[in-house]
Design a protein around this motif. Structure first.
Motif, PDB file in Angstrom:
ATOM      1  N   UNK A  41       0.839  -1.205   0.000  1.00 22.22           N
ATOM      2  CA  UNK A  41       0.000   0.000   0.000  1.00 22.22           C
ATOM      3  C   UNK A  41       0.872   1.251   0.000  1.00 22.22           C
ATOM      4  N   UNK A  42       1.929   1.223   0.810  1.00 26.53           N
ATOM      5  CA  UNK A  42       2.827   2.376   0.881  1.00 26.53           C
ATOM      6  C   UNK A  42       3.479   2.612  -0.480  1.00 26.53           C
ATOM      7  N   UNK A  43       3.937   1.555  -1.119  1.00 22.00           N
ATOM      8  CA  UNK A  43       4.546   1.698  -2.446  1.00 22.00           C
ATOM      9  C   UNK A  43       3.559   2.268  -3.455  1.00 22.00           C
ATOM     10  N   UNK A  44       2.288   1.958  -3.273  1.00 19.14           N
ATOM     11  CA  UNK A  44       1.237   2.463  -4.175  1.00 19.14           C
ATOM     12  C   UNK A  44       0.718   3.831  -3.722  1.00 19.14           C
ATOM     13  N   UNK A  45       1.350   4.399  -2.703  1.00 16.49           N
ATOM     14  CA  UNK A  45       0.985   5.698  -2.144  1.00 16.49           C
ATOM     15  C   UNK A  45      -0.429   5.717  -1.561  1.00 16.49           C
ATOM     16  N   UNK A  46      -0.854   4.600  -1.037  1.00 15.25           N
ATOM     17  CA  UNK A  46      -2.148   4.480  -0.354  1.00 15.25           C
ATOM     18  C   UNK A  46      -1.909   4.663   1.149  1.00 15.25           C
ATOM     19  N   UNK A  47      -1.514   5.867   1.502  1.00 17.18           N
ATOM     20  CA  UNK A  47      -1.036   6.124   2.852  1.00 17.18           C
ATOM     21  C   UNK A  47      -2.129   6.047   3.914  1.00 17.18           C
ATOM     22  N   UNK A  48      -3.322   6.514   3.624  1.00 12.20           N
ATOM     23  CA  UNK A  48      -4.395   6.477   4.618  1.00 12.20           C
ATOM     24  C   UNK A  48      -4.717   5.026   4.980  1.00 12.20           C
ATOM     25  N   UNK A  49      -4.791   4.164   3.977  1.00 12.26           N
ATOM     26  CA  UNK A  49      -5.056   2.748   4.221  1.00 12.26           C
ATOM     27  C   UNK A  49      -3.896   2.110   4.992  1.00 12.26           C
ATOM     28  N   UNK A  50      -2.672   2.480   4.619  1.00 15.23           N
ATOM     29  CA  UNK A  50      -1.490   1.946   5.309  1.00 15.23           C
ATOM     30  C   UNK A  50      -1.488   2.367   6.777  1.00 15.23           C
ATOM     31  N   UNK A  51      -1.845   3.607   7.037  1.00 19.51           N
ATOM     32  CA  UNK A  51      -1.893   4.103   8.418  1.00 19.51           C
ATOM     33  C   UNK A  51      -2.862   3.262   9.250  1.00 19.51           C
ATOM     34  N   UNK A  52      -4.025   2.996   8.700  1.00 20.25           N
ATOM     35  CA  UNK A  52      -5.023   2.187   9.428  1.00 20.25           C
ATOM     36  C   UNK A  52      -4.473   0.794   9.743  1.00 20.25           C
ATOM     37  N   UNK A  53      -3.842   0.179   8.759  1.00 17.82           N
ATOM     38  CA  UNK A  53      -3.267  -1.148   8.974  1.00 17.82           C
ATOM     39  C   UNK A  53      -2.138  -1.137   9.985  1.00 17.82           C
ATOM     40  N   UNK A  54      -1.280  -0.134   9.900  1.00 19.56           N
ATOM     41  CA  UNK A  54      -0.153  -0.039  10.829  1.00 19.56           C
ATOM     42  C   UNK A  54      -0.628   0.270  12.247  1.00 19.56           C
ATOM     43  N   UNK A  55      -1.689   1.040  12.382  1.00 19.74           N
ATOM     44  CA  UNK A  55      -2.241   1.309  13.713  1.00 19.74           C
ATOM     45  C   UNK A  55      -2.737   0.021  14.363  1.00 19.74           C
ATOM     46  N   UNK A  56      -3.342  -0.850  13.563  1.00 16.58           N
ATOM     47  CA  UNK A  56      -3.785  -2.147  14.104  1.00 16.58           C
ATOM     48  C   UNK A  56      -2.589  -2.974  14.557  1.00 16.58           C
ATOM     49  N   UNK A  57      -1.535  -2.977  13.756  1.00 19.13           N
ATOM     50  CA  UNK A  57      -0.335  -3.728  14.126  1.00 19.13           C
ATOM     51  C   UNK A  57       0.268  -3.158  15.410  1.00 19.13           C
ATOM     52  N   UNK A  58       0.326  -1.838  15.510  1.00 16.67           N
ATOM     53  CA  UNK A  58       0.940  -1.204  16.675  1.00 16.67           C
ATOM     54  C   UNK A  58       0.138  -1.403  17.961  1.00 16.67           C
ATOM     55  N   UNK A  59      -1.123  -1.772  17.832  1.00 10.87           N
ATOM     56  CA  UNK A  59      -1.928  -2.086  19.025  1.00 10.87           C
ATOM     57  C   UNK A  59      -1.414  -3.337  19.735  1.00 10.87           C
TER      58      UNK A  59
END
Length: 144
Positions: A41-59
């Motif tokens: 997602x990050x490579x595709x510049x889908x940053x908002x979606x990446x942020x949501x996914x990374x927030x779940x991981x960081x939980x």
């Protein structure tokens, strides 16, 4: 039998370290299965979606102090112009792994983006002996 155990061990070590997308110097933590798709997602510049996914991981406490995850989270935040929060997470990644080349490069870029060239140049100095692409990329970013 000892040869087989040795080869299996070597294979496990090799695959663990080769999966290290964004890992620079810290011991590798096996990432969750969703991490690879988030990097895509990050490579595709889908940053908002990446942020949501990374927030779940960081939980998950297991990943809350993983400098690679923190770096990619900060990067995605920076790309959405959330500079204050991005800086917080770059600094957290660097407090865990002060030599994390990716986090150093990207926090340097954040300093350029926020017109703090003195800090960007100080960060570049931290990378100057690594002979790595992060140094060259940050230097180029500062000079553009």
């Amino acid at each position: 039998m000892k040869k087989i155990i040795f080869l299996v061990s070597l294979l496990l070590i090799t695959t663990t370290y080769s999966y290290a997308a964004g890992s620079d110097s810290a011991p590798e933590v096996v990432k969750p299965s969703s991490y690879k798709s988030i990097l895509s997602m990050i490579k595709k510049e889908q940053y908002v979606e990446a942020i949501k996914g990374l927030e779940k991981i960081l939980e998950d406490k297991k990943y809350a102090n993983d400098p690679d995850v923190l770096n990619h989270y900060a990067y995605s935040l920076r790309k959405t112009q959330n500079y204050v929060k991005a800086e917080e997470y770059y600094k957290k990644a660097l407090s865990i792994d002060p030599a994390h080349r990716g986090a150093l490069e990207y926090i340097g870029e954040l300093y350029v983006d926020t017109k703090r060239l003195d800090l960007a140049n100080a960060t570049l100095k931290k990378l100057e002996n690594c002979r790595c692409e992060e140094y060259a990329e940050l230097k180029s970013y500062i000079n553009k």
